[in-house]
Motif scaffolding. Sequence first.
Motif, PDB file in Angstrom:
ATOM      1  N   LEU A 140      -4.589  14.409  19.456  1.00 35.14           N
ATOM      2  CA  LEU A 140      -3.980  13.607  18.333  1.00 35.14           C
ATOM      3  C   LEU A 140      -3.933  14.412  17.048  1.00 35.14           C
ATOM      4  O   LEU A 140      -2.928  14.087  16.208  1.00 35.14           O
ATOM      5  N   ASN A 141      -4.768  15.016  16.719  1.00 38.57           N
ATOM      6  CA  ASN A 141      -4.892  15.578  15.449  1.00 38.57           C
ATOM      7  C   ASN A 141      -4.022  16.803  15.207  1.00 38.57           C
ATOM      8  O   ASN A 141      -4.020  17.370  14.180  1.00 38.57           O
ATOM      9  N   SER A 142      -3.406  17.070  16.440  1.00 40.08           N
ATOM     10  CA  SER A 142      -2.508  18.448  16.551  1.00 40.08           C
ATOM     11  C   SER A 142      -1.148  17.775  16.098  1.00 40.08           C
ATOM     12  O   SER A 142      -0.174  18.696  15.980  1.00 40.08           O
ATOM     13  N   ILE A 143      -0.912  16.614  16.243  1.00 39.57           N
ATOM     14  CA  ILE A 143       0.398  16.130  15.968  1.00 39.57           C
ATOM     15  C   ILE A 143       0.541  15.656  14.628  1.00 39.57           C
ATOM     16  O   ILE A 143      -0.133  15.027  13.962  1.00 39.57           O
ATOM     17  N   ASP A 144       1.635  16.443  13.999  1.00 31.71           N
ATOM     18  CA  ASP A 144       2.083  16.334  12.520  1.00 31.71           C
ATOM     19  C   ASP A 144       2.318  14.894  12.381  1.00 31.71           C
ATOM     20  O   ASP A 144       3.195  14.140  13.191  1.00 31.71           O
ATOM     21  N   SER A 145       2.139  14.458  11.205  1.00 33.54           N
ATOM     22  CA  SER A 145       2.484  13.072  10.577  1.00 33.54           C
ATOM     23  C   SER A 145       2.182  11.863  11.455  1.00 33.54           C
ATOM     24  O   SER A 145       2.540  10.751  11.409  1.00 33.54           O
ATOM     25  N   LEU A 146       1.119  12.174  12.573  1.00 31.23           N
ATOM     26  CA  LEU A 146       0.626  10.873  13.406  1.00 31.23           C
ATOM     27  C   LEU A 146      -0.109   9.929  12.384  1.00 31.23           C
ATOM     28  O   LEU A 146       0.175   8.704  12.739  1.00 31.23           O
ATOM     29  N   PHE A 147      -1.075  10.370  11.798  1.00 29.92           N
ATOM     30  CA  PHE A 147      -2.067   9.447  10.995  1.00 29.92           C
ATOM     31  C   PHE A 147      -1.462   9.359   9.803  1.00 29.92           C
ATOM     32  O   PHE A 147      -1.067  10.320   9.077  1.00 29.92           O
ATOM     33  N   PRO A 148      -1.393   8.147   9.094  1.00 29.13           N
ATOM     34  CA  PRO A 148      -1.121   7.875   7.747  1.00 29.13           C
ATOM     35  C   PRO A 148      -1.722   8.640   6.558  1.00 29.13           C
ATOM     36  O   PRO A 148      -2.888   9.053   6.976  1.00 29.13           O
ATOM     37  N   LYS A 149      -1.506   8.670   5.745  1.00 32.32           N
ATOM     38  CA  LYS A 149      -2.034   9.148   4.494  1.00 32.32           C
ATOM     39  C   LYS A 149      -2.109   8.178   3.310  1.00 32.32           C
ATOM     40  O   LYS A 149      -1.560   7.014   3.166  1.00 32.32           O
ATOM     41  N   ARG A 150      -3.310   8.693   2.460  1.00 34.48           N
ATOM     42  CA  ARG A 150      -3.523   7.715   1.436  1.00 34.48           C
ATOM     43  C   ARG A 150      -3.981   8.559   0.252  1.00 34.48           C
ATOM     44  O   ARG A 150      -4.747   9.375   0.372  1.00 34.48           O
ATOM     45  N   LEU A 151      -3.346   8.453  -0.906  1.00 31.86           N
ATOM     46  CA  LEU A 151      -3.476   9.492  -2.079  1.00 31.86           C
ATOM     47  C   LEU A 151      -3.320  10.865  -1.657  1.00 31.86           C
ATOM     48  O   LEU A 151      -3.865  11.798  -2.420  1.00 31.86           O
ATOM     49  N   GLY A 152      -2.227  10.980  -0.756  1.00 31.36           N
ATOM     50  CA  GLY A 152      -2.172  12.457  -0.372  1.00 31.36           C
ATOM     51  C   GLY A 152      -3.100  12.944   0.868  1.00 31.36           C
ATOM     52  O   GLY A 152      -2.726  14.097   1.240  1.00 31.36           O
ATOM     53  N   PHE A 153      -4.030  12.366   1.069  1.00 36.43           N
ATOM     54  CA  PHE A 153      -4.865  12.743   2.185  1.00 36.43           C
ATOM     55  C   PHE A 153      -4.878  11.834   3.519  1.00 36.43           C
ATOM     56  O   PHE A 153      -4.673  10.706   3.416  1.00 36.43           O
ATOM     57  N   LYS A 154      -4.872  12.693   4.589  1.00 33.20           N
ATOM     58  CA  LYS A 154      -4.770  12.097   5.864  1.00 33.20           C
ATOM     59  C   LYS A 154      -5.921  10.915   6.206  1.00 33.20           C
ATOM     60  O   LYS A 154      -7.037  11.475   5.831  1.00 33.20           O
ATOM     61  N   ILE A 155      -5.746   9.991   6.578  1.00 36.23           N
ATOM     62  CA  ILE A 155      -6.823   9.016   6.897  1.00 36.23           C
ATOM     63  C   ILE A 155      -7.422   9.565   7.819  1.00 36.23           C
ATOM     64  O   ILE A 155      -6.698   9.592   9.228  1.00 36.23           O
ATOM     65  N   GLN A 156      -8.701   9.773   8.105  1.00 37.65           N
ATOM     66  CA  GLN A 156      -9.435  10.440   9.174  1.00 37.65           C
ATOM     67  C   GLN A 156      -9.865   9.316  10.252  1.00 37.65           C
ATOM     68  O   GLN A 156     -10.677   8.397   9.887  1.00 37.65           O
ATOM     69  N   PRO A 157      -9.328   9.417  11.512  1.00 38.24           N
ATOM     70  CA  PRO A 157      -9.925   8.181  12.581  1.00 38.24           C
ATOM     71  C   PRO A 157     -11.262   8.862  13.163  1.00 38.24           C
ATOM     72  O   PRO A 157     -11.901  10.056  12.733  1.00 38.24           O
ATOM     73  N   SER A 158     -11.783   7.766  13.772  1.00 34.70           N
ATOM     74  CA  SER A 158     -13.074   8.046  14.419  1.00 34.70           C
ATOM     75  C   SER A 158     -12.837   7.745  15.861  1.00 34.70           C
ATOM     76  O   SER A 158     -12.177   6.637  16.252  1.00 34.70           O
ATOM     77  N   PHE A 159     -13.733   8.218  16.554  1.00 28.41           N
ATOM     78  CA  PHE A 159     -13.420   8.141  18.289  1.00 28.41           C
ATOM     79  C   PHE A 159     -14.998   7.780  18.730  1.00 28.41           C
ATOM     80  O   PHE A 159     -15.808   8.353  18.519  1.00 28.41           O
ATOM     81  N   LEU A 160     -14.987   6.519  19.400  1.00 27.29           N
ATOM     82  CA  LEU A 160     -16.158   6.101  19.965  1.00 27.29           C
ATOM     83  C   LEU A 160     -15.980   5.620  21.570  1.00 27.29           C
ATOM     84  O   LEU A 160     -14.961   5.481  21.821  1.00 27.29           O
ATOM     85  N   SER A 161     -16.962   6.201  22.061  1.00 24.16           N
ATOM     86  CA  SER A 161     -16.846   6.377  23.578  1.00 24.16           C
ATOM     87  C   SER A 161     -17.990   5.391  24.175  1.00 24.16           C
ATOM     88  O   SER A 161     -18.990   5.190  23.763  1.00 24.16           O
ATOM     89  N   TYR A 162     -17.471   4.345  25.317  1.00 26.29           N
ATOM     90  CA  TYR A 162     -18.192   3.561  25.878  1.00 26.29           C
ATOM     91  C   TYR A 162     -17.953   3.288  27.349  1.00 26.29           C
ATOM     92  O   TYR A 162     -16.879   3.522  27.919  1.00 26.29           O
TER      93      TYR A 162
END
Length: 226
Positions: A140-162
């Motif tokens: 997912l982090n390799s895909i351009d423009s997948l995650f939205p930006k705020r103030l010019g910076f990409k919003i960082q996702p978090s991943f949790l395993s269950y």
Amino acid sequence: MIIKKKDSATKQIQQLENLLDKDITQIQKRNIEKELKIVRSGIKGEENTSYFIDFHFSESKNWMVLHDLRFEFQGKVAQIDHLIINRLLKFYVLETKNYSDGIKINESGEFQVMYGGKFKPIESPIEQNNRHLFLLERYLNSIDSLFPKRLGFKIQPSFLSYILVSPSSKIIRPDQKTFDTSNVIKSDSFFSLIQEKGNEDSVLDLAKVIGQDTLKSLSHRIAELH
């Protein structure tokens, strides 16, 4: 909201059943019957978990659900049973196991499952799901423009395993200080855990909240990877 439903396993079961009608050895027959049992057990476990997930999240526009997501990245394949994403860009990567007779986890993190009245060693579902999570995060982090930006910076996702197991399954755990198994829970308890974790979100977490339409669009793009 349900973005992707579970794929049907009817074809896989039919193929295995057809093999039983062939002229095969007893060893081959036993292996096929064993595989059929594993497939059917897995289906039952995923269906049970899907029920609880869909019951709580299917009507929400703040949570997106993808069942049975399979993808390949850099020559490696991941099969994610359930993926749930919220507006904080928290990705809950869920592995379902139908250990109806119970499981035992020792202080070294080794898993055993009750089978035929005896505990037998199995691959660690924690490590298995960690590999899926690692591959998903990199992809997912390799895909351009997948995650939205705020103030010019990409919003960082978090991943949790269950790891979600059957509500009727007995879980024998080691001392949590020796080996933490808090991410191995019963599937009917997952929603309560989500609510509890939500109460722990900080002001910085809440600052990351994205719009419902943005979340839906992002989830559909991920579903297209299947």
